[in-house]
Scaffold this active site. Structure first.
Site, PDB file in Angstrom:
ATOM      1  N   ASN A 292      45.064  32.706  50.885  1.00 11.15           N
ATOM      2  CA  ASN A 292      43.626  32.417  50.924  1.00 11.15           C
ATOM      3  C   ASN A 292      43.369  30.908  50.929  1.00 11.15           C
ATOM      4  O   ASN A 292      42.441  30.427  51.570  1.00 11.15           O
ATOM      5  CB  ASN A 292      42.905  33.061  49.740  1.00 11.15           C
TER       6      ASN A 292
ATOM      7  N   GLU B 252      51.644  38.148  46.393  1.00 11.84           N
ATOM      8  CA  GLU B 252      51.883  36.827  45.811  1.00 11.84           C
ATOM      9  C   GLU B 252      52.078  37.019  44.305  1.00 11.84           C
ATOM     10  O   GLU B 252      51.224  37.619  43.646  1.00 11.84           O
ATOM     11  CB  GLU B 252      50.681  35.912  46.068  1.00 11.84           C
TER      12      GLU B 252
ATOM     13  N   SER C 251      41.628  37.649  43.031  1.00 13.30           N
ATOM     14  CA  SER C 251      41.778  36.886  44.278  1.00 13.30           C
ATOM     15  C   SER C 251      41.465  35.420  44.031  1.00 13.30           C
ATOM     16  O   SER C 251      41.869  34.567  44.807  1.00 13.30           O
ATOM     17  CB  SER C 251      40.818  37.360  45.356  1.00 13.30           C
TER      18      SER C 251
ATOM     19  N   HIS D 297      49.115  39.283  43.262  1.00 17.59           N
ATOM     20  CA  HIS D 297      47.986  39.352  44.192  1.00 17.59           C
ATOM     21  C   HIS D 297      48.372  40.142  45.435  1.00 17.59           C
ATOM     22  O   HIS D 297      49.218  39.710  46.217  1.00 17.59           O
ATOM     23  CB  HIS D 297      47.525  37.927  44.553  1.00 17.59           C
TER      24      HIS D 297
HETATM   25  P1  NAI Z   1      36.494  47.903  43.148  1.00 16.61           P
HETATM   26  O1  NAI Z   1      35.086  47.600  42.788  1.00 16.61           O
HETATM   27  O2  NAI Z   1      36.777  48.835  44.286  1.00 16.61           O
HETATM   28  O3  NAI Z   1      37.242  48.504  41.851  1.00 16.61           O
HETATM   29  C1  NAI Z   1      37.105  47.973  40.550  1.00 16.61           C
HETATM   30  C2  NAI Z   1      37.340  49.114  39.555  1.00 16.61           C
HETATM   31  O4  NAI Z   1      37.425  48.538  38.251  1.00 16.61           O
HETATM   32  C3  NAI Z   1      36.198  50.143  39.519  1.00 16.61           C
HETATM   33  O5  NAI Z   1      36.720  51.442  39.668  1.00 16.61           O
HETATM   34  C4  NAI Z   1      35.603  49.950  38.114  1.00 16.61           C
HETATM   35  O6  NAI Z   1      35.112  51.162  37.538  1.00 16.61           O
HETATM   36  C5  NAI Z   1      36.792  49.426  37.356  1.00 16.61           C
HETATM   37  N1  NAI Z   1      36.484  48.704  36.123  1.00 16.61           N
HETATM   38  C6  NAI Z   1      35.497  47.812  35.895  1.00 16.61           C
HETATM   39  N2  NAI Z   1      35.576  47.353  34.629  1.00 16.61           N
HETATM   40  C7  NAI Z   1      36.651  47.952  34.058  1.00 16.61           C
HETATM   41  C8  NAI Z   1      37.254  47.900  32.762  1.00 16.61           C
HETATM   42  N3  NAI Z   1      36.769  47.127  31.806  1.00 16.61           N
HETATM   43  N4  NAI Z   1      38.349  48.661  32.524  1.00 16.61           N
HETATM   44  C9  NAI Z   1      38.846  49.467  33.492  1.00 16.61           C
HETATM   45  N5  NAI Z   1      38.307  49.572  34.736  1.00 16.61           N
HETATM   46  C10 NAI Z   1      37.226  48.828  35.008  1.00 16.61           C
HETATM   47  O7  NAI Z   1      37.197  46.490  43.360  1.00 16.61           O
HETATM   48  P2  NAI Z   1      38.464  46.103  44.270  1.00 16.61           P
HETATM   49  O8  NAI Z   1      38.012  45.696  45.623  1.00 16.61           O
HETATM   50  O9  NAI Z   1      39.509  47.151  44.108  1.00 16.61           O
HETATM   51  O10 NAI Z   1      38.931  44.766  43.545  1.00 16.61           O
HETATM   52  C11 NAI Z   1      39.586  44.774  42.291  1.00 16.61           C
HETATM   53  C12 NAI Z   1      40.235  43.420  42.042  1.00 16.61           C
HETATM   54  O11 NAI Z   1      41.170  43.148  43.079  1.00 16.61           O
HETATM   55  C13 NAI Z   1      39.278  42.244  42.009  1.00 16.61           C
HETATM   56  O12 NAI Z   1      39.744  41.327  41.051  1.00 16.61           O
HETATM   57  C14 NAI Z   1      39.395  41.657  43.409  1.00 16.61           C
HETATM   58  O13 NAI Z   1      39.083  40.292  43.470  1.00 16.61           O
HETATM   59  C15 NAI Z   1      40.873  41.876  43.666  1.00 16.61           C
HETATM   60  N6  NAI Z   1      41.249  41.907  45.088  1.00 16.61           N
HETATM   61  C16 NAI Z   1      40.493  42.568  46.003  1.00 16.61           C
HETATM   62  C17 NAI Z   1      40.862  42.609  47.353  1.00 16.61           C
HETATM   63  C18 NAI Z   1      40.027  43.356  48.337  1.00 16.61           C
HETATM   64  O14 NAI Z   1      40.299  43.225  49.548  1.00 16.61           O
HETATM   65  N7  NAI Z   1      39.046  44.155  47.911  1.00 16.61           N
HETATM   66  C19 NAI Z   1      42.087  41.909  47.828  1.00 16.61           C
HETATM   67  C20 NAI Z   1      42.855  41.305  46.758  1.00 16.61           C
HETATM   68  C21 NAI Z   1      42.429  41.280  45.449  1.00 16.61           C
END
Ligand code: NAI
Length: 391
Positions: free
Chosen positions: A199, A155, A122, A143
Site C-alpha cells: 500500500n 505481509e 491495513s 496483513h
Molecule cells: P468487515 O466489516 O467485513 O468485518 C469486521 C468484523 O469485525 C465484523 O464481522 C464485526 O462484527 C467484527 N467486530 C467488530 N468489533 C469486534 C470485536 N470487538 N470483537 C470481535 N469482532 C468484532 O471488515 P473487513 O473488510 O473484513 O476488515 C477487517 C480488517 O481487515 C480491518 O482492519 C481492515 O482494515 C483489514 N483489511 C481489510 C481489507 C479489505 O480489502 N477489506 C484488506 C486488508 C486488511
C-alpha cells in the site's frame, strides 16, 4: 518457539472469513470469534461452502472432505473465554484503533503466556495497537490481501516491540496458509511504517491523481478522456477503479497518509466535495461515472494526453527507494514480488533499474510544476545507488 496448533480468528467479516478458510485448510484447530452472532454463522457457512467447492474439484487434502475439515472449526462470541487455549490470534475486526487495542489487551489478559496477537490492520501502527496490552513483544502484524484464499501475499510486520520469536512464529504460520492460486508469498516487513510495503509504494500515486483530478475539473476535461490515456492496459482504468473501490475508502486512506507521512497526501478539492455529497462511486450509483445502469464503459477513443504512466512508475520507484532507506525492507526484490503477489501488478524496480535517470528528471519537473514536495526524488533514487544494492 511454541508449536502453533490452535488459531483464533477474531472478527469474521470479509477478511476473517478468508483467513478462517485457509487456516482450516492448513490443518489448524480454528476458533472463529465475532461479537455479532450472524457474522459468525455466515462466516462458518461461507467457509463450508468454499470448502465444498474445493472438495468437488478434488482440491482438498488426501482423504479430506469439507465436513472433515469443518470438524476442526469452533465458534464463539466471547473472546475472553475462547482465547484461553489459543496459540495465536489473527485479528480482523473493524478498522478502529480503540477496538483493536481493546481486543489485544483482552487476548493478553486471558490467553496463555505464549499467545501471539497478529493484527490484519491495513493502516494502523502495530506498535500503537500493542503498546498497552502488557506483552507488546507478542504483538505483530499479519496483513492479508482480499480475497485471502486467492491473493498470495501476506505481509508480516515487526513492530518496535515485536520479539524475534514472535516474528519468526508468525512468518511460519503465514507460510503454512495455502493459496488457491499459486504459491503463498510472505513479505517480511522489518519496520512498522505507514502502509507497510504494497500500500505504501502505491500511496503517493494518489498525490498525482488528486492533482490531475483538480486540474481536469478546472479545465473541463472529462474523466473518460483521462481513463483513455491509459490506452486500455489496465483491467480497470483509474477513474472506473476509483469508483469501484469507493471514493470514501481512498479519501480516508489519503487523510491517514497526510497525518502520518506528509500533508501533500491531503485529498484534493474535487474528491473532498464528492465524498461530502455522498457520491462514493459504485456503491451509491454515482461517482466519477454514473453506475445506475451497471459498470460504465467509457469511450476510450479520445485521449486527454494528461496522465503520464511513466511518471506513475517514477513515483512508485521513489517510494520503493524510500522503503529501503527507512529499513522497512533489506532490498528491492521483496517490493516487486509483494506488489505482484498482493495486487497483480508489477512493482517499480523491474523498469526502474534501467530508467531511474529519466524517472528522476520527470519527478523533478513535476515537483517544480506542481509544488508537491513529497514527490521529490530521494537520495537512493537520485543517485541510482539502489541498482548495485543487494536484491
Ligand atoms: P468487515 O466489516 O467485513 O468485518 C469486521 C468484523 O469485525 C465484523 O464481522 C464485526 O462484527 C467484527 N467486530 C467488530 N468489533 C469486534 C470485536 N470487538 N470483537 C470481535 N469482532 C468484532 O471488515 P473487513 O473488510 O473484513 O476488515 C477487517 C480488517 O481487515 C480491518 O482492519 C481492515 O482494515 C483489514 N483489511 C481489510 C481489507 C479489505 O480489502 N477489506 C484488506 C486488508 C486488511
Amino acid at each position: 518457539m511454541v508449536e502453533i496448533k490452535n488459531l483464533l480468528v477474531l472478527g469474521t467479516g470479509l477478511m476473517g472469513n478468508g483467513i478462517g478458510q485457509v487456516a482450516l485448510m492448513a490443518g489448524y484447530n480454528v476458533t472463529l470469534v465475532d461479537i455479532v452472532e450472524e457474522a459468525l454463522n455466515k462466516a462458518a457457512a461461507d467457509i463450508e461452502g468454499g470448502l465444498k467447492k474445493l472438495e468437488a474439484k478434488g482440491k482438498l487434502g488426501e482423504g479430506e472432505t469439507a465436513a472433515s475439515v469443518m470438524t476442526k472449526c469452533a465458534k464463539s462470541t466471547d473472546l475472553a473465554s475462547a482465547v484461553k487455549n489459543a496459540d495465536i490470534v489473527i485479528e480482523a475486526v473493524i478498522e478502529k484503533l480503540s477496538v483493536k487495542k481493546d481486543v489485544c489487551k483482552t487476548t493478553m489478559n486471558n490467553g496463555p503466556a505464549h499467545v501471539i496477537f497478529a493484527s490484519n490492520t491495513s493502516t494502523m501502527s502495530i506498535t500503537e495497537i500493542g503498546k498497552d496490552c502488557g506483552a507488546p513483544e507478542r504483538v505483530c502484524g499479519m496483513h492479508f490481501f482480499n480475497p485471502v484464499p486467492l491473493m498470495s501475499c501476506i505481509e508480516v510486520i515487526k513492530s518496535a516491540d515485536t520479539s524475534d520469536d514472535t516474528f519468526n512464529t508468525a512468518m511460519d504460520v503465514a507460510k503454512k496458509l495455502p493459496c488457491l492460486r499459486g504459491k503463498r508469498y510472505i513479505a517480511p516487513v522489518l519496520k512498522d511504517r505507514p502502509g507497510f510495503i504494497v500500500n505504501r509504494v502505491n500511496a503517493p500515486v494518489g498525490i498525482y491523481r488528486s492533482y490531475i483530478t483538480d486540474y481536469a475539473y478546472e479545465n473541463g476535461i472529462p474523466w473518460e478522456q483521462i481513463d483513455a490515456d491509459t490506452g486500455g492496459i489496465m483491467p480497470m482504468p483509474p477513474y472506473v477503479l476509483a469508483d469501484y473501490v469507493g471514493l470514501d475508502t481512498s479519501y480516508h486512506a489519503a487523510n491517514y497518509y497526510a497525518e502520518t507521512l506528509h500533508p501533500d497526501f491531503t485529498p484534493g478539492k474535487v474528491t473532498t466535495r464528492m465524498v461530502k455529497e455522498g457520491k462514493l462511486g459504485r456503491k451509491t450509483g454515482q461517482g466519477y461515472y454514473d453506475w445506475s445502469k451497471g459498470r460504465p464503459e467509457p469511450d476510450m477513443s479520445k485521449k486527454a494526453g494528461l496522465l503520464d504512466l511513466e511518471l506513475i512508475m517514477a513515483i512508485r520507484l521513489n517510494e520503493g527507494c524510500r522503503l529501503i532507506e527507512e529499513g522497512v525492507v533489506t532490498g528491492w526484490k521483496v517490493i516487486d514480488d509483494a506488489n505482484m503477489a498482493g495486487m497483480n501488478t508489477p512493482g517499480p524496480f523491474g523498469a526502474g533499474k534501467n530508467n531511474w535517470e529519466k524517472y528522476t528528471k520527470k519527478l523533478e519537473e513535476f515537483v517544480e510544476k506542481s509544488g508537491r514536495e513529497y514527490l521529490k526524488p530521494c537520495e537512493l533514487m537520485r543517485t541510482g545507488k539502489f541498482v548495485n544494492m543487494k536484491k
